[in-house]
Design a protein around this motif. Structure first.
Motif, PDB file in Angstrom:
ATOM      1  N   PRO A 173       0.831  -1.208   0.000  1.00  0.00           N
ATOM      2  CA  PRO A 173       0.000   0.000   0.000  1.00  0.00           C
ATOM      3  C   PRO A 173       0.865   1.257   0.000  1.00  0.00           C
ATOM      4  O   PRO A 173       1.935   1.297   0.602  1.00  0.00           O
ATOM      5  CB  PRO A 173      -0.810  -0.114   1.292  1.00  0.00           C
ATOM      6  CG  PRO A 173      -0.102  -1.121   2.123  1.00  0.00           C
ATOM      7  CD  PRO A 173       0.626  -2.028   1.196  1.00  0.00           C
ATOM      8  N   VAL A 283     -17.558   5.584   9.990  1.00  0.00           N
ATOM      9  CA  VAL A 283     -16.789   4.341  10.154  1.00  0.00           C
ATOM     10  C   VAL A 283     -16.490   3.719   8.789  1.00  0.00           C
ATOM     11  O   VAL A 283     -15.372   3.275   8.516  1.00  0.00           O
ATOM     12  CB  VAL A 283     -17.563   3.355  11.051  1.00  0.00           C
ATOM     13  CG1 VAL A 283     -16.976   1.952  10.967  1.00  0.00           C
ATOM     14  CG2 VAL A 283     -17.544   3.841  12.498  1.00  0.00           C
ATOM     15  N   THR A 285     -16.144   5.177   5.983  1.00  0.00           N
ATOM     16  CA  THR A 285     -15.155   5.975   5.250  1.00  0.00           C
ATOM     17  C   THR A 285     -13.733   5.626   5.691  1.00  0.00           C
ATOM     18  O   THR A 285     -12.835   5.430   4.865  1.00  0.00           O
ATOM     19  CB  THR A 285     -15.435   7.480   5.468  1.00  0.00           C
ATOM     20  OG1 THR A 285     -16.805   7.746   5.114  1.00  0.00           O
ATOM     21  CG2 THR A 285     -14.514   8.334   4.624  1.00  0.00           C
ATOM     22  N   VAL A 286     -13.536   5.526   7.012  1.00  0.00           N
ATOM     23  CA  VAL A 286     -12.208   5.157   7.516  1.00  0.00           C
ATOM     24  C   VAL A 286     -11.893   3.713   7.145  1.00  0.00           C
ATOM     25  O   VAL A 286     -10.771   3.373   6.749  1.00  0.00           O
ATOM     26  CB  VAL A 286     -12.146   5.365   9.047  1.00  0.00           C
ATOM     27  CG1 VAL A 286     -10.822   4.856   9.609  1.00  0.00           C
ATOM     28  CG2 VAL A 286     -12.333   6.836   9.383  1.00  0.00           C
ATOM     29  N   LEU A 287     -12.912   2.835   7.244  1.00  0.00           N
ATOM     30  CA  LEU A 287     -12.705   1.426   6.918  1.00  0.00           C
ATOM     31  C   LEU A 287     -12.330   1.243   5.448  1.00  0.00           C
ATOM     32  O   LEU A 287     -11.577   0.326   5.096  1.00  0.00           O
ATOM     33  CB  LEU A 287     -13.975   0.628   7.250  1.00  0.00           C
ATOM     34  CG  LEU A 287     -13.915  -0.885   7.131  1.00  0.00           C
ATOM     35  CD1 LEU A 287     -12.780  -1.474   7.947  1.00  0.00           C
ATOM     36  CD2 LEU A 287     -15.244  -1.506   7.569  1.00  0.00           C
ATOM     37  N   ALA A 289     -10.378   3.178   3.696  1.00  0.00           N
ATOM     38  CA  ALA A 289      -8.927   3.362   3.603  1.00  0.00           C
ATOM     39  C   ALA A 289      -8.189   2.138   4.130  1.00  0.00           C
ATOM     40  O   ALA A 289      -7.197   1.686   3.543  1.00  0.00           O
ATOM     41  CB  ALA A 289      -8.515   4.610   4.383  1.00  0.00           C
ATOM     42  N   ALA A 290      -8.684   1.571   5.236  1.00  0.00           N
ATOM     43  CA  ALA A 290      -8.024   0.403   5.828  1.00  0.00           C
ATOM     44  C   ALA A 290      -8.091  -0.795   4.889  1.00  0.00           C
ATOM     45  O   ALA A 290      -7.101  -1.504   4.689  1.00  0.00           O
ATOM     46  CB  ALA A 290      -8.675   0.057   7.174  1.00  0.00           C
ATOM     47  N   ALA A 293      -5.748  -0.693   1.898  1.00  0.00           N
ATOM     48  CA  ALA A 293      -4.400  -1.154   2.258  1.00  0.00           C
ATOM     49  C   ALA A 293      -4.373  -2.671   2.424  1.00  0.00           C
ATOM     50  O   ALA A 293      -3.446  -3.347   1.973  1.00  0.00           O
ATOM     51  CB  ALA A 293      -3.943  -0.482   3.552  1.00  0.00           C
ATOM     52  N   TYR A 294      -5.428  -3.217   3.047  1.00  0.00           N
ATOM     53  CA  TYR A 294      -5.478  -4.665   3.292  1.00  0.00           C
ATOM     54  C   TYR A 294      -5.407  -5.466   1.999  1.00  0.00           C
ATOM     55  O   TYR A 294      -4.699  -6.477   1.903  1.00  0.00           O
ATOM     56  CB  TYR A 294      -6.769  -5.017   4.038  1.00  0.00           C
ATOM     57  CG  TYR A 294      -6.962  -6.498   4.228  1.00  0.00           C
ATOM     58  CD1 TYR A 294      -6.230  -7.191   5.187  1.00  0.00           C
ATOM     59  CD2 TYR A 294      -7.847  -7.218   3.433  1.00  0.00           C
ATOM     60  CE1 TYR A 294      -6.386  -8.555   5.354  1.00  0.00           C
ATOM     61  CE2 TYR A 294      -8.006  -8.582   3.592  1.00  0.00           C
ATOM     62  CZ  TYR A 294      -7.273  -9.245   4.554  1.00  0.00           C
ATOM     63  OH  TYR A 294      -7.415 -10.600   4.705  1.00  0.00           O
TER      64      TYR A 294
END
Lengths: 328, 328, 328
Positions: A173, A283, A285-287, A289-290, A293-294
């Protein structure tokens, strides 16, 4: 064993039940609803607008979406699946999204046609499997059958030269680069692209047509999408997400879906539900991004997993809060 | 709480129930069955052929397999596990596969012996834990205890200099190189290696011996393996998988296991079941490529996860299709 | 639907029930317990020692921990959560750990304060959601709400320039370098740091204060931590883990938590339980290495997942062993 029979949807609304409709019209309604289900709605006119939007974005995308919807619907008939779910478009819808996504990620090669057909067949099995697996918690499958089937095909693609001869998209990422300024265009394009990305398009006008479809389905669906998209754009901007990604809807389509699901479909109407939904959009929206990367190191795709995971967690949590109630 | 007692297997067949057998013979039957369970069968003569095949492939592999089977069986006795599962070899089998896999991936170092013993103990706990976790859906654990235990040890290995001093195998997934031609040898080697990889061997003659063992267990088990292996080889070839990987069985052992599980063990015999099984084999083949990519960046191993995931999904889906019925 | 109401904890002990306590004292007890819950204990004096230890390690960490605990506790009241869990500190505790972890990983920026507040709110939802999801197996949530919330924020962080402008920590896992010798200091520092890492500190004296807190809570809690930490240090050393990592507690805090959970809280007291717990500590130690590798490529953090996964598997397994009994 918890029987998934208890999870059968309620009887379809009167339009769909109109068994007196001639066959072709009936089938047409099923296929149109497969498009409307991209945002979980069953209204036929929402479906018409959504289908129009997909074809406006790119007519070939529309063809692949239709192909997937037809194959999934036919497979559901062949397997003897409950007619109610077919009429509501929940069977055709996963195949529809599968066709759209495979065309967008793999292009119009011959193998993409075959994968769309195969994927649409497997989608019907995935709907059943995931319904059974989620039965202990009475959670809806949402778009998870599509995400599982398309996710597996896309990750597998670069191992097969006839599916994807272009090398693996896998990479570590990459962090956002500080110092890039937002423009006003980024924000309003992002606002509409958050809606269009529900159908995997980045064009703002496709999103505008779909938003009209949502308002036709019911004013609260349109409002939920507006609020979900606005909260996602503003939060992404405040946290410093890359402007280009925000402008193409990357950080907001999950928020739009969460707003519709939590705000209008699965929770009882109340002020507390509205607040709860806004937290859910943040939540998601932040998830997003996570999960971006995952999925990066193995070449996976985020698709609508942030929406699915957020909605499942917020519905599961709701069962223990006396001030938030589930409708189902 | 859903009690896992309801999941106890049916009483073992008469051979195993022969409590009148002298102790050593009884134990021998348990260990031999631990090998036969590599393909989920309980027939003693299948077990004999499988054990022979493993020793023919590499006698040290056989020794590690036996060590694992002995330790798991003893642990199950010590923990007071239901005798039926011990007699059927379902306890010894995870330890057997664990010993085989640890020898193959880590070599015959002193630490590998200790890890095999420890791993075989933990396998018995993993069988219990996974049986409990799968109880709400009445799904069988299949080879998941082995995959969990060996998977964790192999990913952890490179952090411990006494387990694996050779550096981490982690790497971004690599795409297939277009333009490599298949030979006839690739295809028929692959056909047999798909069977031998069930015991983690790439030798075609090991697969041939195991195929004989399957036919001895019952003609339908042999046929299921033949069809599963053939479909996997043909699909891999058609999609353009790397010929070297197909020839060593990388893309087909999961299809063989799926064919046996869905085609002969867990679904009622019918034409629809046969079609359903072929779709399952195809799904497992594509899923193998996806999971190979998934595990690459952190140095994990695919093992038989594609078989497990496919079988779980297809069994879960079967509960809602009136034309496909589960036998259990 | 399995109702999570059945999972309500037993009534809090008499201290907490003392509704006659003045409000500020009552609140103070709730917050102090939020710190004691870092090791799953409800004893107020354990909480006092743990809070002291966190502030001794770094007073800013303590401030963030308190902020998180206050926000989670207030959110739980606002959502009408069962008062018993609030009094026991199980609501405040996830927020407390979230504040500590976000300060340590992201530093004292303005965005970290806002993320701590937001994260502490979401923690309360995560406690509810995970309680519901684990209800079919009656498994405790342990530290999973914290791991989910903080894990997502940290993986997402590098996509947002206002959260983490320093680039992505994602990298392929690195193997241990052979040939580095252990010193006596590595071992005894590691012994105490295994305890202090429960509060995300690597200082041995912080661990010493926390160990006193555990013995004050009950001699068996202190003994469990001593045994868990010793087994983890010795096993890491025997397998050849990197000395620097062992000295800072990286390989042992999960073992300490497993020892407390399996050895004193969730299983009936017996010799077999003690043996079972030691196996659990060993599994958690190896699993720590595996999960460190798993999280590396996408920039995730291991946090206390090895403890959570090990404890869930061993509790799930215990239901089928007649010689190991669950207390709940």
């Amino acid at each position: 064993m918890i029987t998934p029979d208890a999870l059968k949807p309620a009887a379809p609304d009167t339009e769909a039940e109109a068994a007196g409709l001639p066959g072709p019209v009936h089938l047409m309604a099923q296929l149109v609803r497969s498009f409307g289900q991209l945002s979980l709605l069953t209204n036929v006119w929402t479906g018409v607008l959504f289908m129009l939007a997909v074809f406006v974005g790119n007519w070939q995308t529309g063809v692949f979406g239709l192909l997937g919807a037809v194959v999934s619907t036919a497979t559901a008939y062949a397997l003897g699946v409950d007619r109610g779910t077919i009429d509501l478009g929940t069977q055709g819808f996963s195949g529809c999204l599968t066709g759209i996504a495979l065309y967008i990620f793999l292009g119009p090669q011959p193998s993409t046609y075959l994968l769309t057909i195969g994927g649409a067949v497997v989608c019907v099995l995935a709907v059943s499997a995931l319904t059974t697996l989620l039965a202990p918690w009475r959670l809806p499958v949402l778009t998870s059958p599509f995400c599982v089937v398309v996710g597996v095909v896309l990750v597998a693609a670069s191992a097969f030269t006839r599916i994807w001869p272009g090398g693996s998209p896998a990479a570590l990422p990459i962090a956002a680069t500080p110092g890039i300024e937002y423009t006003w265009t980024d924000l309003w394009h992002g606002f509409f692209a958050n809606v269009s990305q529900v159908g995997l398009s980045a064009h703002w006008y496709v999103g505008a047509i779909m938003l009209v479809g949502l308002f036709i389905g019911g004013i609260r669906y349109g409002l939920a999408a507006v609020v979900g998209s606005a909260v996602a754009v503003l939060l992404s901007w405040a946290l410093g997400a890359p402007p280009g990604a925000v402008a193409t809807g990357v950080y907001g389509y999950n928020g739009v879906l969460v707003a519709i699901a939590l705000g209008t479909l699965f929770l009882a109407r109340a002020v507390t539900t509205a607040l709860y939904t806004v937290v859910g959009v943040a939540v998601a929206t932040v998830l997003t991004a996570a999960l971006n990367a995952y999925f990066a190191p193995f070449g996976g795709r985020t698709l609508s997993w942030p929406f699915i995971v957020t909605t499942w967690l917020f519905l599961a949590a709701a069962t223990t809060f006396p001030r938030i109630r589930r409708t189902t």
